[in-house]
Design a protein around this motif. Structure first.
Motif, short mmCIF file in Angstrom:
data_model
loop_
_atom_site.label_atom_id
_atom_site.label_comp_id
_atom_site.label_asym_id
_atom_site.label_seq_id
_atom_site.Cartn_x
_atom_site.Cartn_y
_atom_site.Cartn_z
N UNK A 1 -6.80 20.30 -10.65
CA UNK A 1 -5.32 19.37 -11.00
C UNK A 1 -4.83 19.91 -12.14
N UNK A 2 -5.39 19.53 -13.45
CA UNK A 2 -4.39 19.38 -14.69
C UNK A 2 -4.21 20.63 -15.11
N UNK B 1 -1.60 22.87 -9.85
CA UNK B 1 -1.13 21.91 -9.05
C UNK B 1 -0.24 22.28 -8.58
N UNK C 1 -1.31 23.34 -4.97
CA UNK C 1 -1.67 22.22 -4.83
C UNK C 1 -0.52 21.84 -3.35
N UNK C 2 0.63 21.08 -4.57
CA UNK C 2 1.70 20.44 -4.21
C UNK C 2 2.52 21.19 -3.00
N UNK D 1 0.36 20.64 0.31
CA UNK D 1 0.61 19.38 0.43
C UNK D 1 1.81 18.94 1.15
N UNK D 2 3.13 20.08 1.41
CA UNK D 2 3.63 20.28 2.06
C UNK D 2 3.48 20.59 2.85
N UNK D 3 2.80 21.52 3.34
CA UNK D 3 2.76 22.34 5.19
C UNK D 3 1.38 23.88 4.26
N UNK D 4 0.82 24.06 5.02
CA UNK D 4 -0.75 24.60 5.17
C UNK D 4 0.40 25.85 5.08
N UNK E 1 -4.35 22.00 2.43
CA UNK E 1 -5.11 20.43 1.66
C UNK E 1 -6.48 19.60 2.54
N UNK F 1 -7.92 16.74 2.70
CA UNK F 1 -8.48 15.21 2.78
C UNK F 1 -9.17 14.50 1.66
N UNK G 1 -8.84 14.86 -2.43
CA UNK G 1 -7.77 13.77 -2.70
C UNK G 1 -9.11 12.47 -2.52
N UNK G 2 -9.35 12.24 -1.52
CA UNK G 2 -10.19 10.38 -1.71
C UNK G 2 -11.10 10.07 -2.65
N UNK H 1 -10.98 12.06 -5.14
CA UNK H 1 -11.02 11.65 -6.31
C UNK H 1 -9.90 10.09 -6.82
N UNK H 2 -9.29 9.57 -5.41
CA UNK H 2 -8.37 8.46 -5.01
C UNK H 2 -9.87 7.13 -5.30
N UNK I 1 -3.63 13.73 -16.61
CA UNK I 1 -4.70 15.04 -15.65
C UNK I 1 -5.68 15.84 -16.97
N UNK I 2 -4.59 15.93 -17.65
CA UNK I 2 -4.93 17.20 -18.53
C UNK I 2 -6.35 16.33 -19.47
N UNK J 1 -0.75 9.98 -7.18
CA UNK J 1 -1.95 10.25 -6.61
C UNK J 1 -1.51 10.40 -5.22
N UNK K 1 0.71 11.65 -2.99
CA UNK K 1 0.04 13.06 -1.62
C UNK K 1 -0.15 12.51 -1.76
N UNK K 2 -1.70 11.16 -1.23
CA UNK K 2 -1.96 10.95 -0.45
C UNK K 2 -1.36 10.44 0.87
N UNK L 1 -0.47 13.49 2.55
CA UNK L 1 -1.98 14.90 3.54
C UNK L 1 -2.05 13.92 3.85
N UNK M 1 0.31 14.61 7.22
CA UNK M 1 0.11 15.79 7.22
C UNK M 1 -1.62 16.07 8.08
#
Lengths: 104, 104
Positions: free
Chosen positions: A10-11, A16, A19-20, A23-26, A69, A71, A74-75, A77-78, B7-8, B81, B84-85, B88, B91
């Motif tokens: 994601x850096x 990114x 990925x974003x 996140x909106x839609x596949x 995406x 889940x 992301x989890x 990372x969260x 992130x970087x 995060x 986006x979480x 996601x 979705x």
DNA sequence: GCTTACGGTAAGTAATGACTTACCAAGAAT
DNA sequence: ATTCTTGGTAAGTCATTACTTACCGTAAGC
């Protein structure tokens, strides 16, 4: 599949953006590449990185590969972020309270 | 000072190690370098990146520079995060519920 | 004063990585 | 069957970056 890989993945700004978008839609690879400032192979390579990091998955639909995406990625990372968040906040509270003045 | 820079900054393993050490307790540069597999100047350079990203701050204490994590820096990353979480998860819920079968 | 500890900056190097074009395999369509 | 679409992989290039040593300023100790 680790938070480290997620951070690396994601850096990168292009990754990114991909990925974003997901996140909106596949979306299939080609559609992703259209909205992106880089070539389709570049998108494929980025998708591999995102996939290895566990941030996206891929389902085949005929010749198309629909990426979406994931889940759990992301989890992870969260979780990492929250662990440090707690640590940092605890430390910050100490600082504010004066570290030896234990009660308010 | 943006989540992109964060992130970087946190994508590099050495920098993450530095950051995590500072999350435990604020430290001067020299002490950080001792526990690290790289030279002191390298640590200084990493600290600059972390500082530019707003993830750490520096207070001078005589000749020593005490670095410490900066909560606001992490907060920004957390906000990104979480945004986006939510996206996601929404979705994902759609997917599970069958997207057209609106109620259970 | 001089010397020692502390740490930021400069310059150079070697490795990493993001991108390109070219190519190839597999499914859809006519 | 052949043609077109879709997308992953290979090879090469250019830019970025993480690291090193050398150097310089500043504060502390004698």
């Amino acid at each position: 599949m680790t938070y480290q890989e997620s951070l690396v993945a994601l850096a990168d700004p292009t990754r990114r953006q991909i990925f974003e978008a997901l996140a909106e839609a596949p979306r299939p690879v080609g559609q992703l590449a259209q909205d992106m400032p880089v070539s389709r192979p570049a998108v494929s390579q980025h998708l591999k990185v995102l996939s290895d990091a566990g941030l996206v998955t891929c389902r085949a639909e005929g010749a198309r590969r629909i990426y979406a995406v994931r889940p759990e990625g992301l989890a992870q990372l969260r979780t990492w972020l929250d662990r440090h968040w707690s640590k940092v906040m605890a430390r910050f509270a100490e600082e504010v309270n004066g570290k030896d003045g234990l009660d308010d």
